[in-house]
Design an enzyme around this catalytic site. Structure first.
Site, PDB file in Angstrom:
ATOM      1  N   GLY A  53      17.782  53.724  56.104  1.00 26.73           N
ATOM      2  CA  GLY A  53      17.348  54.593  55.020  1.00 26.73           C
ATOM      3  C   GLY A  53      17.837  54.021  53.704  1.00 26.73           C
ATOM      4  O   GLY A  53      18.823  53.291  53.663  1.00 26.73           O
ATOM      5  N   TYR A  54      17.140  54.388  52.648  1.00 24.19           N
ATOM      6  CA  TYR A  54      17.451  53.844  51.328  1.00 24.19           C
ATOM      7  C   TYR A  54      18.099  54.912  50.454  1.00 24.19           C
ATOM      8  O   TYR A  54      17.538  55.985  50.249  1.00 24.19           O
ATOM      9  CB  TYR A  54      16.181  53.306  50.666  1.00 24.19           C
ATOM     10  CG  TYR A  54      15.650  52.122  51.433  1.00 24.19           C
ATOM     11  CD1 TYR A  54      16.044  50.842  51.088  1.00 24.19           C
ATOM     12  CD2 TYR A  54      14.823  52.285  52.538  1.00 24.19           C
ATOM     13  CE1 TYR A  54      15.601  49.740  51.820  1.00 24.19           C
ATOM     14  CE2 TYR A  54      14.380  51.198  53.279  1.00 24.19           C
ATOM     15  CZ  TYR A  54      14.781  49.925  52.906  1.00 24.19           C
ATOM     16  OH  TYR A  54      14.355  48.849  53.637  1.00 24.19           O
ATOM     17  N   ILE A  55      19.289  54.591  49.949  1.00 25.41           N
ATOM     18  CA  ILE A  55      19.960  55.469  48.998  1.00 25.41           C
ATOM     19  C   ILE A  55      19.300  55.326  47.638  1.00 25.41           C
ATOM     20  O   ILE A  55      19.127  56.302  46.903  1.00 25.41           O
ATOM     21  CB  ILE A  55      21.460  55.117  48.908  1.00 25.41           C
ATOM     22  CG1 ILE A  55      22.147  55.476  50.237  1.00 25.41           C
ATOM     23  CG2 ILE A  55      22.129  55.818  47.736  1.00 25.41           C
ATOM     24  CD1 ILE A  55      23.619  55.093  50.282  1.00 25.41           C
TER      25      ILE A  55
END
Lengths: 159, 159
Positions: free
Chosen positions: B28-30
Site C-alpha cells: 500500500g502507498y502512504i
C-alpha cells in the site's frame, strides 16, 4: 513503537545554559498527506533518519523511525525541496521532565519553542510549565514543524 | 543504495512451474507525491518493509528500504487505505536473468506481469525477452503498481 505524548510552548528567546548539549537539526518533508500522515527526513547531529508519523491528535501520535546511511539520506533529500527547516535543539532538564528547546534558523530565525515528552497522558496533564515558558501551542497547526516548513513563521506570536 | 534498472512485460496468464517459490505480497502507498516520489509499505512473505522510491524515469530509479516490525507495519498500514494491492510473486530463472512474475489478486485478478532487473543499462538493453512474455510496459504509467493500486486494472491489455 513510540506513542508520542508531548506538549509544546513558545519561548521569548533562549540563552543556552553553559555546557548545554546542542544538536543541529535539518529536516524536510517528503510528504504530508490529507489524513495527517507525515513522511520526514531528518539529519540530527550527523545521524540520518526517515520517519513516518500518523495521527492528527494534539497530544498523542504514533511514529516509526528508520536509520538511513548518509548516501541514502542524500538521495532522498531532493524530494523535500518544498518543505524544509533548520534548527538547533538544546536538551534542558526541568524539575520533573526534560525539555527539547528548538531555536529555529534561516527563514524562521527568532522562533524558539520548547517541547516536553511524557510517559503518560496523566503526566502530561499534571505538568506545570516553568516560568520561562511562554504560551502553550500544543496541537496548534501554525506551530507544527510541517507547517513551519511549508508556510513559514506565523505572523503573530501565540495562538 | 540500489539504483533499480528493470524492464516490465505483460503476461497472458501464468502457470507456476513445479516447486516455484511463491511469495504473497500486500502493498500500500502512504504517499505518491507530484514529483513522482512513492512512500510504500510492503508485507512480503512475513517481512515488513517501508520503502521510498524517487525518480520518474522508466528504466532507473533509486530506492531506500527500511525493515519494520509487524507492530510498526500495522500502525502505519491504515495510512494506505486508498491505495493497496495484493499479488503473489514467483521467482523464475531465465537464460541470462531472473524474472519476478507477479500474479495480481482481488480487484486486479487476471493481471500478470514479469519484471526483470539488470545490473546495467547495457544489460537491460541487450535483454531478449522469452517467447512467453507479452507486450513490454516498462515505464507505462497504467501498469505501475502505484497506478494499479489507486486506479485499478487498465481497460485494455497492452499500452
Amino acid at each position: 513503537m513510540p506513542l508520542e505524548i508531548e506538549r509544546k510552548f513558545l519561548l521569548d528567546g533562549f540563552t543556552p545554559p553553559p555546557g548545554a548539549h546542542a544538536q543541529p537539526i535539518e529536516q524536510g518533508y517528503i510528504a504530508i498527506t490529507p489524513d495527517g500522515t507525515e513522511v520526514r527526513l531528518r539529519s540530527i547531529d550527523g545521524a540520518y533518519v526517515l520517519g513516518v508519523k500518523r495521527g492528527t491528535g494534539s497530544l498523542a501520535r504514533t511514529e516509526v523511525e528508520c536509520p538511513l546511511s548518509r548516501a541514502e539520506f542524500e538521495e532522498l533529500w531532493p524530494a523535500t525541496a518544498a518543505a524544509r527547516l533548520v534548527k538547533t535543539r538544546y536538551t534542558v532538564p526541568l524539575d520533573t521532565a526534560v525539555a527539547s528547546v528548538d531555536v529555529y534558523a534561516e527563514s524562521l530565525a527568532g522562533l524558539c519553542t520548547a517541547e516536553v515528552e511524557f510517559p503518560s497522558l496523566e503526566a502530561a496533564e499534571r505538568f506545570a510549565p516553568p516560568s520561562w515558558f511562554g504560551p502553550e501551542v500544543t496541537g496548534a497547526k501554525p506551530y507544527k514543524n510541517r507547517t513551519l516548513a511549508t508556510e513559514g513563521r506565523p505572523p503573530q506570536p501565540g495562538l
